[in-house]
Design a protein around this motif. Structure first.
Motif, PDB file in Angstrom:
ATOM      1  N   PHE A 112       5.101  -2.084   5.423  1.00 41.93           N
ATOM      2  CA  PHE A 112       3.984  -2.589   6.217  1.00 41.93           C
ATOM      3  C   PHE A 112       2.680  -2.392   5.447  1.00 41.93           C
ATOM      4  CE2 PHE A 112       4.812   1.795   7.523  1.00 41.93           C
ATOM      5  CZ  PHE A 112       3.562   2.396   7.456  1.00 41.93           C
ATOM      6  N   THR A 113       1.631  -3.005   5.951  1.00 38.77           N
ATOM      7  CA  THR A 113       0.302  -2.918   5.349  1.00 38.77           C
ATOM      8  C   THR A 113      -0.652  -2.257   6.324  1.00 38.77           C
ATOM      9  OG1 THR A 113       0.624  -4.887   3.974  1.00 38.77           O
ATOM     10  CG2 THR A 113      -1.650  -4.263   4.448  1.00 38.77           C
ATOM     11  N   ARG A 127      -0.551  -0.911   0.818  1.00 41.04           N
ATOM     12  CA  ARG A 127       0.777  -1.384   1.208  1.00 41.04           C
ATOM     13  C   ARG A 127       1.758  -0.220   1.100  1.00 41.04           C
ATOM     14  NH1 ARG A 127       5.138  -4.149  -1.570  1.00 41.04           N
ATOM     15  NH2 ARG A 127       3.927  -3.932  -3.505  1.00 41.04           N
ATOM     16  N   PHE A 128       2.622  -0.079   2.094  1.00 36.86           N
ATOM     17  CA  PHE A 128       3.535   1.052   2.184  1.00 36.86           C
ATOM     18  C   PHE A 128       4.986   0.576   2.278  1.00 36.86           C
ATOM     19  CE2 PHE A 128      -0.505   2.656   3.500  1.00 36.86           C
ATOM     20  CZ  PHE A 128      -0.533   3.980   3.111  1.00 36.86           C
ATOM     21  N   ALA A 129       5.868   1.330   1.619  1.00 41.71           N
ATOM     22  CA  ALA A 129       7.305   1.090   1.766  1.00 41.71           C
ATOM     23  C   ALA A 129       7.785   1.666   3.090  1.00 41.71           C
ATOM     24  CB  ALA A 129       8.075   1.721   0.615  1.00 41.71           C
ATOM     25  N   ASP A 130       7.194   2.778   3.486  1.00 35.18           N
ATOM     26  CA  ASP A 130       7.474   3.424   4.763  1.00 35.18           C
ATOM     27  C   ASP A 130       6.280   4.318   5.077  1.00 35.18           C
ATOM     28  OD1 ASP A 130       7.880   6.015   3.424  1.00 35.18           O
ATOM     29  OD2 ASP A 130       9.823   5.214   2.815  1.00 35.18           O
ATOM     30  N   ALA A 131       6.389   5.105   6.124  1.00 30.82           N
ATOM     31  CA  ALA A 131       5.241   5.891   6.578  1.00 30.82           C
ATOM     32  C   ALA A 131       4.781   6.945   5.586  1.00 30.82           C
ATOM     33  CB  ALA A 131       5.577   6.553   7.918  1.00 30.82           C
ATOM     34  N   ARG A 132       5.609   7.274   4.597  1.00 30.46           N
ATOM     35  CA  ARG A 132       5.276   8.326   3.641  1.00 30.46           C
ATOM     36  C   ARG A 132       5.061   7.812   2.217  1.00 30.46           C
ATOM     37  NH1 ARG A 132       8.943  10.328   7.229  1.00 30.46           N
ATOM     38  NH2 ARG A 132       8.540  12.420   8.122  1.00 30.46           N
ATOM     39  N   THR A 133       5.360   6.557   1.964  1.00 30.82           N
ATOM     40  CA  THR A 133       5.393   6.060   0.595  1.00 30.82           C
ATOM     41  C   THR A 133       4.444   4.886   0.404  1.00 30.82           C
ATOM     42  OG1 THR A 133       7.755   6.659   0.540  1.00 30.82           O
ATOM     43  CG2 THR A 133       6.895   5.307  -1.277  1.00 30.82           C
ATOM     44  N   ARG A 134       3.344   5.143  -0.294  1.00 33.42           N
ATOM     45  CA  ARG A 134       2.371   4.084  -0.594  1.00 33.42           C
ATOM     46  C   ARG A 134       2.778   3.368  -1.875  1.00 33.42           C
ATOM     47  NH1 ARG A 134      -2.324   5.519  -3.156  1.00 33.42           N
ATOM     48  NH2 ARG A 134      -2.301   7.517  -2.030  1.00 33.42           N
ATOM     49  N   ASP A 136       0.923   0.211  -2.994  1.00 29.56           N
ATOM     50  CA  ASP A 136      -0.275  -0.371  -3.590  1.00 29.56           C
ATOM     51  C   ASP A 136      -1.511   0.162  -2.872  1.00 29.56           C
ATOM     52  OD1 ASP A 136       1.050  -2.135  -5.394  1.00 29.56           O
ATOM     53  OD2 ASP A 136       1.429  -3.508  -3.729  1.00 29.56           O
ATOM     54  N   GLY A 137      -2.637   0.207  -3.600  1.00 30.90           N
ATOM     55  CA  GLY A 137      -3.886   0.625  -3.001  1.00 30.90           C
ATOM     56  C   GLY A 137      -4.064   2.129  -3.120  1.00 30.90           C
ATOM     57  N   PRO A 138      -5.159   2.616  -2.546  1.00 29.20           N
ATOM     58  CA  PRO A 138      -6.090   1.864  -1.707  1.00 29.20           C
ATOM     59  C   PRO A 138      -7.012   0.970  -2.517  1.00 29.20           C
ATOM     60  CG  PRO A 138      -6.849   4.119  -1.959  1.00 29.20           C
ATOM     61  CD  PRO A 138      -5.503   4.062  -2.620  1.00 29.20           C
ATOM     62  N   LEU A 146      -6.133 -10.515   0.030  1.00 31.65           N
ATOM     63  CA  LEU A 146      -5.080  -9.549  -0.270  1.00 31.65           C
ATOM     64  C   LEU A 146      -3.885 -10.282  -0.887  1.00 31.65           C
ATOM     65  CD1 LEU A 146      -6.789  -7.676   1.546  1.00 31.65           C
ATOM     66  CD2 LEU A 146      -4.650  -6.863   2.553  1.00 31.65           C
ATOM     67  N   PRO A 147      -3.069  -9.589  -1.682  1.00 29.24           N
ATOM     68  CA  PRO A 147      -1.873 -10.236  -2.220  1.00 29.24           C
ATOM     69  C   PRO A 147      -1.007 -10.818  -1.109  1.00 29.24           C
ATOM     70  CG  PRO A 147      -2.238  -8.116  -3.266  1.00 29.24           C
ATOM     71  CD  PRO A 147      -3.206  -8.197  -2.133  1.00 29.24           C
ATOM     72  N   ALA A 148      -0.369 -11.918  -1.402  1.00 28.16           N
ATOM     73  CA  ALA A 148       0.433 -12.609  -0.387  1.00 28.16           C
ATOM     74  C   ALA A 148       1.518 -11.715   0.187  1.00 28.16           C
ATOM     75  CB  ALA A 148       1.048 -13.872  -0.984  1.00 28.16           C
ATOM     76  N   ASP A 149       2.128 -10.845  -0.660  1.00 27.34           N
ATOM     77  CA  ASP A 149       3.198  -9.998  -0.145  1.00 27.34           C
ATOM     78  C   ASP A 149       2.659  -8.940   0.815  1.00 27.34           C
ATOM     79  OD1 ASP A 149       1.883  -8.569  -2.105  1.00 27.34           O
ATOM     80  OD2 ASP A 149       3.695  -7.846  -3.092  1.00 27.34           O
ATOM     81  N   ALA A 150       1.412  -8.517   0.648  1.00 25.82           N
ATOM     82  CA  ALA A 150       0.813  -7.555   1.577  1.00 25.82           C
ATOM     83  C   ALA A 150       0.461  -8.223   2.902  1.00 25.82           C
ATOM     84  CB  ALA A 150      -0.432  -6.931   0.956  1.00 25.82           C
ATOM     85  N   ARG A 151      -0.022  -9.471   2.855  1.00 26.78           N
ATOM     86  CA  ARG A 151      -0.397 -10.183   4.075  1.00 26.78           C
ATOM     87  C   ARG A 151       0.823 -10.631   4.867  1.00 26.78           C
ATOM     88  NH1 ARG A 151      -2.511 -14.725   3.190  1.00 26.78           N
ATOM     89  NH2 ARG A 151      -2.446 -14.864   0.910  1.00 26.78           N
ATOM     90  N   ALA A 152       1.962 -10.762   4.190  1.00 31.81           N
ATOM     91  CA  ALA A 152       3.177 -11.218   4.862  1.00 31.81           C
ATOM     92  C   ALA A 152       3.847 -10.120   5.680  1.00 31.81           C
ATOM     93  CB  ALA A 152       4.161 -11.768   3.830  1.00 31.81           C
TER      94      ALA A 152
END
Length: 222
Positions: A112-113, A127-134, A136-138, A146-152
Motif C-alpha cells: 500500500f501507499t 510505498r510499503f510492502a507491508d506495515a513494517r517494510t518501506r 520507496d520514499g519518503p 507519484l509513480p504509477a505503481d504507487a498510485r495503483a
C-alpha cells in the motif's frame, strides 16, 4: 522500559506511553496551527492517565517526519529537551512508517501507499510492502506525479484523501494522521528486536516557506 512517544509531523499532535508490552495511554488533539500549545499538555495527560511520573520515563521516541517545518520541529525540539533534562536516549521514527504501522494494526495488509498533506498541492508519500517494510520514499510530490505503481495501490493518509482522484483506492476507514500509540508500538518492537532506530533528525524534504527578506533598506545614524 517506559517509552514516551511524540509526533507533530501532521495536524495531529499526539503523545503516548508504552511499557515495552503495551500502550498505557495516548493523548492529543488535531490542530495544524497549535502544535506548540498542544504537545506538552498531551504529554501531561498521557502521564496522568497511565499513572506514571515523567521522571520514570526511560526513553523517548519522536516522529521525524516528513512534515511541515514549523510543526515538525515542535516535536523534535521537545523530545531533545526531555532527553537532555532526564538524561535518557531519544530515538527517531519516520512518521510515514508510524502511519503505515498504524494502518497495519487496523487490519490493512500490503502492499500500500501512505500519503500525508504536504501543502502546496503536494503530498509526502512512501510505498510499503507491508506495515513494517518501506519500499520507496519518503518523498514529496504532487499526488498525480507519484509513480504509477504507487498510485495503483491502496492508499491511506490525509494526503491520499485530499487527492483521491490520483489513487486507485483510498481507505478512509484507516488512520489519516500519525498516532503516537502506533509510533510507540513500532519503536518498542524495534528496540526489543535489537533493530536500529533513526537519529532524531527532521526529514523536511524541502526548504521552509519562510525566507529571509532581500533588499534591506539601509539605515544611517543621524
Amino acid at each position: 522500559m517506559l517509552l514516551l512517544a511524540l509526533d507533530t509531523a501532521t495536524p495531529a499532535v499526539t503523545a503516548a506511553l508504552h511499557d515495552g508490552r503495551r500502550v498505557l495511554a495516548e493523548a492529543g488533539g488535531t490542530d495544524a496551527r497549535r502544535h506548540g500549545e498542544l504537545l506538552l499538555p498531551a504529554v501531561d495527560r498521557a502521564l496522568r492517565e497511565a499513572g506514571r511520573a515523567l521522571g520514570k520515563v526511560t526513553a523517548v521516541a519522536v516522529g521525524t517526519g516528513p512534515g511541515p517545518y514549523t510543526g515538525l520541529r515542535v516535536g523534535l525540539a521537545t523530545a531533545a529537551a526531555l532527553g537532555t533534562a532526564l538524561g535518557i536516549p531519544v530515538h527517531g521514527v519516520g512518521s510515514l512508517d508510524a502511519l503505515a504501522y498504524g494502518a497495519g494494526l487496523a487490519g490493512l495488509e500490503g502492499p500500500f501507499t501512505v500519503a500525508t498533506d504536504a501543502r502546496r498541492k503536494e503530498v509526502y508519500w512512501a510505498r510499503f510492502a507491508d506495515a513494517r517494510t518501506r519500499l520507496d520514499g519518503p518523498a514529496v510530490a504532487r499526488a498525480a506525479d507519484l509513480p504509477a505503481d504507487a498510485r495503483a495501490l491502496t492508499a491511506v493518509g490525509a494526503g491520499a484523501a485530499l487527492y483521491r482522484d490520483a489513487f486507485a483506492t483510498v481507505r478512509d476507514d484507516l488512520p489519516a494522521h500519525v498516532s503516537a500509540a502506533a509510533l510507540a508500538s513500532l519503536a518498542a518492537e524495534r528496540l526489543a528486536a535489537g533493530d536500529p532506530l533513526d537519529a532524531p533528525r527532521p526529514q523536511y524534504l524541502r526548504r521552509p516557506d519562510a525566507k529571509v527578506p532581500a533588499g534591506y533598506k539601509a539605515v544611517t545614524r543621524a
